[in-house]
Design a protein around this motif. Sequence first.
Motif, PDB file in Angstrom:
ATOM      1  N   TYR A   1       0.823  -1.218   0.000  1.00 21.98           N
ATOM      2  CA  TYR A   1       0.000   0.000   0.000  1.00 21.98           C
ATOM      3  C   TYR A   1       0.852   1.260   0.000  1.00 21.98           C
ATOM      4  CZ  TYR A   1      -4.625  -2.078   0.482  1.00 21.98           C
ATOM      5  OH  TYR A   1      -5.789  -2.740   0.238  1.00 21.98           O
ATOM      6  N   VAL A   2       2.047   1.190   0.594  1.00 23.69           N
ATOM      7  CA  VAL A   2       2.945   2.339   0.553  1.00 23.69           C
ATOM      8  C   VAL A   2       3.405   2.593  -0.873  1.00 23.69           C
ATOM      9  CG1 VAL A   2       5.225   3.163   1.247  1.00 23.69           C
ATOM     10  CG2 VAL A   2       3.705   2.137   2.947  1.00 23.69           C
ATOM     11  N   SER A   3       3.599   1.522  -1.655  1.00 23.34           N
ATOM     12  CA  SER A   3       4.025   1.665  -3.054  1.00 23.34           C
ATOM     13  C   SER A   3       2.893   2.227  -3.898  1.00 23.34           C
ATOM     14  CB  SER A   3       4.485   0.309  -3.602  1.00 23.34           C
ATOM     15  OG  SER A   3       5.564  -0.205  -2.840  1.00 23.34           O
ATOM     16  N   THR A   4       1.831   1.436  -4.066  1.00 18.23           N
ATOM     17  CA  THR A   4       0.638   1.894  -4.781  1.00 18.23           C
ATOM     18  C   THR A   4      -0.575   1.190  -4.194  1.00 18.23           C
ATOM     19  OG1 THR A   4       0.758   0.151  -6.472  1.00 18.23           O
ATOM     20  CG2 THR A   4       1.916   2.218  -6.949  1.00 18.23           C
ATOM     21  N   GLN A   5      -1.730   1.786  -4.387  1.00 18.80           N
ATOM     22  CA  GLN A   5      -2.960   1.178  -3.876  1.00 18.80           C
ATOM     23  C   GLN A   5      -3.243  -0.150  -4.563  1.00 18.80           C
ATOM     24  OE1 GLN A   5      -6.327   3.763  -4.129  1.00 18.80           O
ATOM     25  NE2 GLN A   5      -7.686   2.422  -2.999  1.00 18.80           N
TER      26      GLN A   5
END
Length: 409
Positions: free
Chosen positions: A111-115
Amino acid sequence: MKKSQIDSDRLGNKTKLLLKFNYTSSGLSIVFGLFCIFIIDVKGTIPFVFFLYASLNLLNSVAFKYHGSLTAMAIYTSILSWASTMVISLCSGGINSSFIFILAIIVLAGYVSTQLLGKIYMYIVITSIVIIYLIDWLDLNIFPDEVSSGAQDLFSLASILFSVYLLGWIFGKNLLETHHNLYRSKSEIEKRIDEQEMLLREVHHRVKNNLQTVSSLLNLQAKNSDNQQIKELIKGSQNRVLSMAMIHEMLYLRQNLSKIEFKIYVQELTEYLIKSLNDQQHDIDLVLDIPDVQLGIDTAIPLGLLINETVTNSLKYGFVESRKGCITISLKRNEANDTYTLLVSDDGAGFPEHTDYRNTKSLGLKLIHNLARQLHGSVRRIKAAKGTCYSITFKDIEKKLKHIPQPRT
């Protein structure tokens, strides 16, 4: 701050976070592997996976400096972390292993990278946990338990410390810093907005004062002239200036600095005109049928001037013979094509049907049609049994221009 700069900063923060996670998790994996060998006497698959994970993850971080793809590094790190966690969990108690909580950190990293990656990792991790449970439930013994019962507590302690350190030091600290940055940015933006609103409010106030000064100068000029026709011309110009000054005054006094409440504006403007132009003290009633609508300043100014001209014509020429009259102003919105229709009528004497604004000498009639074109609309005279009626169709100019791309500076 420009959008490109914001995107660049966000990408840089993600890169720093992922690299920090890779280096920290690799270092902790080496420590955990040594802990397994020398402290709890586990020398099989578990320490091997820890050392292999540390090596491959460090290689992944080094490779990123050459290919520069943050997505590729993030996916590789997640797959490597997921595979390593699955093997270690299955070799240290399966569903009862404390190391299984590392899977939750993988979801958070996604989630930190992309949703999108976060959702994908979440479903993969949930499926993985169910698989681990089924392996234990079916007693398949694919991976033998390498942690003895005597070393289980120490292994659990190390696993929990491993998880908490990664969660707190890497992601928790980053989330806290992000929160502080967002709060600081929000405060700075709110401060800038307040300053801009204060400046814009001051601009409206000064414009209003300047227009009132112009009106006062016109009034002095009219008093210095003995020519009644010149006085009337100056009075007409004075009312046009004041109709614009009223708009800036309303914007200065009210919360909304870009739109005005049209009904209140029309009421104040027409009441002023009736009071200032009704020299013979005729009994003039004012009927307003205007909904609670807000119009942009680019629409309100020409519309106010247009109403000024039509009402002025009614007061000057419509009630010469009659002592009593009525001026009606109504506004309706046409939802189908997002336009407005303004009706301004009186029950006075009217004027000849053959009068054409294109060949008339009346400045007011010419202004009415020119202002209608300025509003991207049209004006027509409606035949009435008594008096004069204008129908003005227009669009809110601000709404129309809102979607026009602005030139880059």
